[in-house]
Design a protein around this motif. Structure first.
Motif, PDB file in Angstrom:
ATOM      1  N   MET A 172       0.840  -1.194   0.000  1.00  0.00           N
ATOM      2  CA  MET A 172       0.000   0.000   0.000  1.00  0.00           C
ATOM      3  C   MET A 172       0.874   1.243   0.000  1.00  0.00           C
ATOM      4  SD  MET A 172      -3.340   0.473   2.192  1.00  0.00           S
ATOM      5  CE  MET A 172      -4.530   1.659   1.645  1.00  0.00           C
ATOM      6  N   ALA A 173       0.479   2.247  -0.771  1.00  0.00           N
ATOM      7  CA  ALA A 173       1.249   3.495  -0.812  1.00  0.00           C
ATOM      8  C   ALA A 173       0.310   4.669  -0.530  1.00  0.00           C
ATOM      9  CB  ALA A 173       1.895   3.660  -2.182  1.00  0.00           C
ATOM     10  N   ALA A 174       0.825   5.652   0.209  1.00  0.00           N
ATOM     11  CA  ALA A 174       0.044   6.859   0.512  1.00  0.00           C
ATOM     12  C   ALA A 174       0.975   8.063   0.457  1.00  0.00           C
ATOM     13  CB  ALA A 174      -0.583   6.730   1.896  1.00  0.00           C
ATOM     14  N   PRO A 175       0.449   9.251   0.117  1.00  0.00           N
ATOM     15  CA  PRO A 175       1.322  10.446   0.058  1.00  0.00           C
ATOM     16  C   PRO A 175       1.949  10.726   1.422  1.00  0.00           C
ATOM     17  CG  PRO A 175      -0.837  10.885  -0.909  1.00  0.00           C
ATOM     18  CD  PRO A 175      -0.938   9.565  -0.244  1.00  0.00           C
ATOM     19  N   LYS A 176       3.253  10.977   1.431  1.00  0.00           N
ATOM     20  CA  LYS A 176       3.957  11.256   2.687  1.00  0.00           C
ATOM     21  C   LYS A 176       4.149  12.765   2.843  1.00  0.00           C
ATOM     22  CE  LYS A 176       6.880  10.475   6.190  1.00  0.00           C
ATOM     23  NZ  LYS A 176       6.422  10.023   7.494  1.00  0.00           N
ATOM     24  N   ASP A 177       4.809  13.345   1.867  1.00  0.00           N
ATOM     25  CA  ASP A 177       5.084  14.778   1.919  1.00  0.00           C
ATOM     26  C   ASP A 177       4.862  15.351   0.510  1.00  0.00           C
ATOM     27  OD1 ASP A 177       6.226  17.324   1.967  1.00  0.00           O
ATOM     28  OD2 ASP A 177       7.597  16.771   3.589  1.00  0.00           O
ATOM     29  N   VAL A 178       3.793  16.118   0.337  1.00  0.00           N
ATOM     30  CA  VAL A 178       3.426  16.606  -1.004  1.00  0.00           C
ATOM     31  C   VAL A 178       4.485  17.563  -1.545  1.00  0.00           C
ATOM     32  CG1 VAL A 178       1.614  17.714  -2.345  1.00  0.00           C
ATOM     33  CG2 VAL A 178       1.013  16.373  -0.343  1.00  0.00           C
ATOM     34  N   GLU A 179       5.038  18.412  -0.659  1.00  0.00           N
ATOM     35  CA  GLU A 179       6.032  19.392  -1.123  1.00  0.00           C
ATOM     36  C   GLU A 179       7.295  18.710  -1.639  1.00  0.00           C
ATOM     37  OE1 GLU A 179       6.507  22.002   2.218  1.00  0.00           O
ATOM     38  OE2 GLU A 179       4.412  22.625   2.084  1.00  0.00           O
ATOM     39  N   LYS A 180       7.729  17.663  -0.904  1.00  0.00           N
ATOM     40  CA  LYS A 180       8.938  16.946  -1.339  1.00  0.00           C
ATOM     41  C   LYS A 180       8.626  15.925  -2.426  1.00  0.00           C
ATOM     42  CE  LYS A 180      11.362  17.276   3.099  1.00  0.00           C
ATOM     43  NZ  LYS A 180      11.683  16.522   4.308  1.00  0.00           N
ATOM     44  N   GLY A 181       7.337  15.660  -2.637  1.00  0.00           N
ATOM     45  CA  GLY A 181       6.940  14.683  -3.656  1.00  0.00           C
ATOM     46  C   GLY A 181       7.295  13.260  -3.279  1.00  0.00           C
ATOM     47  N   THR A 182       6.998  12.873  -2.014  1.00  0.00           N
ATOM     48  CA  THR A 182       7.322  11.492  -1.586  1.00  0.00           C
ATOM     49  C   THR A 182       6.059  10.738  -1.164  1.00  0.00           C
ATOM     50  OG1 THR A 182       7.731  12.258   0.682  1.00  0.00           O
ATOM     51  CG2 THR A 182       9.641  12.064  -0.762  1.00  0.00           C
TER      52      THR A 182
END
Length: 568
Positions: free
Chosen positions: A495-505
């Motif tokens: 499963m993957a979920a957005p971690k940090d939108v600004e850093k794009g991770t």
């Protein structure tokens, strides 16, 4: 090096020293930390507590404290990597590691001077033998065998040289064979990640040996064990056998306190063994909401479907419970209904195929009014530890709050944690329902895959490892209950979920297949490393659980393709 006598080789060693406690951010580690703090307070041992969330944190904490401290105690971190290689400490630094992560790194096992492992050896560790993985190189002496005496006839010297060359070739062949075998042994040993005996239980046993164990320490050890069960880290068999160990300690403490006058005082603490319901937080919620948001009942009824909702109404009718009673707070329910509620629920559950609605656990009474189950404490502390309420998400602040919620004189903090836990469970249940109803779970061949898009409700909550792991576990169970494809029921889930939108991770978690007989061994840690290596994906393997990584959003598709190829 494994330590068998914790009292002599650990506690007596640090007794007159200053100690740095480096504690991982999970509930078992918090409980172990509470027990150790209580012991240190008893003996007036000076310590500094440093919360660490990953390997980078651990390195930074060590660099900051290595000048002032010689003794470091690492709780639930540090056993599964070559620690000396990573931290490069001075020769006089000593590390005591109490960690549930397996497998333990072989260098840590065979280092006798600086690494002391506070790990139970009756856990099936399967450490390879020393001679199979380490050897002294004998190739250095080869060149000296070749004779340089010019007086000997050249024929004789050639024959002698041939013998030396053959011996050298033979040695090199043997060395290559040994290295290939070593790689194979280490691969088999390090292939799967799993968890051993709870750290809190190990420190409680130390307190017992020191005859300094209290009811509070016993309760923390029980919460540590329950954390492993709630977050699916140990097998059911291991859980039941550890519960039996704890039950013996509970009986001993209760027996000891029977004749004491204060056993009925207003601030007394009573721990009892319970065969209780698998309904999360039901004593602090309404029964209806607890059934809707507990993964066991939600999956059995398939509550994300209309048919499932109807089935739930039938279930409540079968128990003969009025909706008005079921939908109000548990504490306000009619006393006659509450008295035999567990038996009524168990009877109806059997008809609806929920044979395991009850589980062995422990409950605690603080005074006359407050009653909590061990799982309530775990959910509350986990919600506080990963709270996203404040904008400036302060990890240390959350850590201290979660630690405080475990003390019985901090009930306000615990109740705030329970409220947060309810929100988290509702968010998990809603996310599971939307993922299944919109078919977000894709079968990628060797595994199932689900990606939470940016903009999904509560997506911020799932950027945290514990919350995402719990969502992953609930989602896989729900999928297994809802799919008709028999092959898909046996697959693991990534499963993957957005971690940090600004850093794009994004944060990526992998869990093993969901089955009753599952050994809870996770192979994703090694697979993630290999896939990242082969595609040069920009990943960060910073978490103490190797099956949780961070990944650049644009590298996601090539990383997944590599995983599919690797695991096919």
């Amino acid at each position: 090096m494994f330590i068998t006598d914790l009292r002599k080789n650990f506690y007596d060693v640090v007794a007159n020293q200053r100690v740095a406690l480096l504690v991982a951010a999970d509930i078992d580690a918090l409980c172990a930390c509470k027990i150790l703090q209580a012991l240190f307070h008893c003996d007036q041992i000076q310590y500094t507590l440093v919360p660490v969330t990953g390997w980078q944190d651990l390195s930074t904490a060590f660099l900051e404290h290595k000048e002032q401290f010689r003794y470091f105690v690492l709780i639930n971190c540090g056993a599964n990597v070559d620690l000396l290689e990573m931290l490069q400490p001075d020769d006089d630094s000593i590390f005591f590691i109490c960690d549930t992560h397996r497998p333990v790194d072989v260098v840590n096992v065979y280092n006798d001077t600086q690494i002391k492992l506070l790990i139970k050896q009756d856990d099936d560790l399967g450490v390879p033998a020393y001679d199979d993985i380490f050897r002294d190189d004998e190739d250095g002496g080869d060149s000296g065998n070749e004779s340089d005496e010019g007086s000997e006839p050249s024929g004789k010297r050639r024959r002698f040289d041939e013998g030396a060359i053959e011996r050298r070739i033979e040695r090199q062949r043997a060395k290559r064979e040994w290295e290939a075998r070593r790689r194979e042994i280490l691969f088999d040993y390090e292939q799967y990640e799993y968890h051993g005996t709870s750290a809190a239980m190990i420190f409680f046993e130390l307190a017992w040996v020191l005859t300094k164990d209290t009811k509070d320490m016993l309760w923390w050890a029980i919460i540590g064990l329950t954390d492993q069960w709630v977050h699916d880290k140990i097998t059911h068999m291991k859980y039941v056998s550890d519960i039996a160990t704890m039950q013996r300690h509970v009986s001993r403490h209760n027996h000891r306190n029977e004749d004491e006058e204060n056993s009925l005082s207003i601030d007394c603490m009573r721990i009892s063994f319970e065969y209780d319901l698998r309904l999360t937080l039901y004593q602090h919620w309404s029964l209806y909401e607890s059934i809707c948001n507990s993964y066991y009942t939600a999956c059995c009824f398939k509550l994300w479907t209309l048919k499932g909702q109807k089935k739930l109404q039938e279930f409540l009718a079968d128990m003969g419970l009025p909706l008005r009673q079921v939908k109000q707070k548990f504490n306000s329910m009619d006393i006659t209904i509450k008295e035999n509620l567990r038996d009524v629920i168990e009877e109806s559950s059997n008809k609806y195929g929920m044979k395991d609605i009850r589980i062995q656990t422990f409950g605690v009474h603080f005074g006359f009014k407050n009653r909590f189950l061990a799982s309530d404490m775990v959910h509350a502390a986990a919600a506080l530890l990963e709270s996203t309420e404040k904008e400036q998400n302060d990890t240390t602040d959350n850590f201290i709050k979660a630690l405080d919620s475990l003390s019985r004189n901090n009930l306000d903090c615990l109740k705030a944690g329970i409220d947060l836990a309810k929100k988290k469970l509702i968010a998990i249940q809603q996310t599971v329902a939307s993922c299944i109803c919109t078919n977000l779970i894709l079968s990628q061949g060797p595994f199932l895959y689900c990606y939470l898009m940016e903009g999904t409700p509560d997506v911020k909550l799932f950027s945290k490892p514990l919350a995402l792991t719990l969502l992953c576990k609930y989602l896989l169970k729900a999928f297994v209950h809802s799919t008709r494809n028999k092959r898909c029921k046996l697959l693991p889930l990534i499963m993957a979920a957005p971690k940090d939108v600004e850093k794009g991770t994004v944060i990526v978690v992998g869990i093993p297949p969901d089955s009753e007989t599952s050994d809870k061994k996770n192979f994703f840690g090694r697979a993630f490393e290999k896939a990242a290596e082969s595609t040069s994906s920009r990943t960060l393997h910073d978490h103490f659980d190797t099956s949780i990584i961070e990944l650049k959003t644009e590298d996601r598709s090539k990383f997944l393709d590599a995983l599919i190829t690797l695991l096919s």
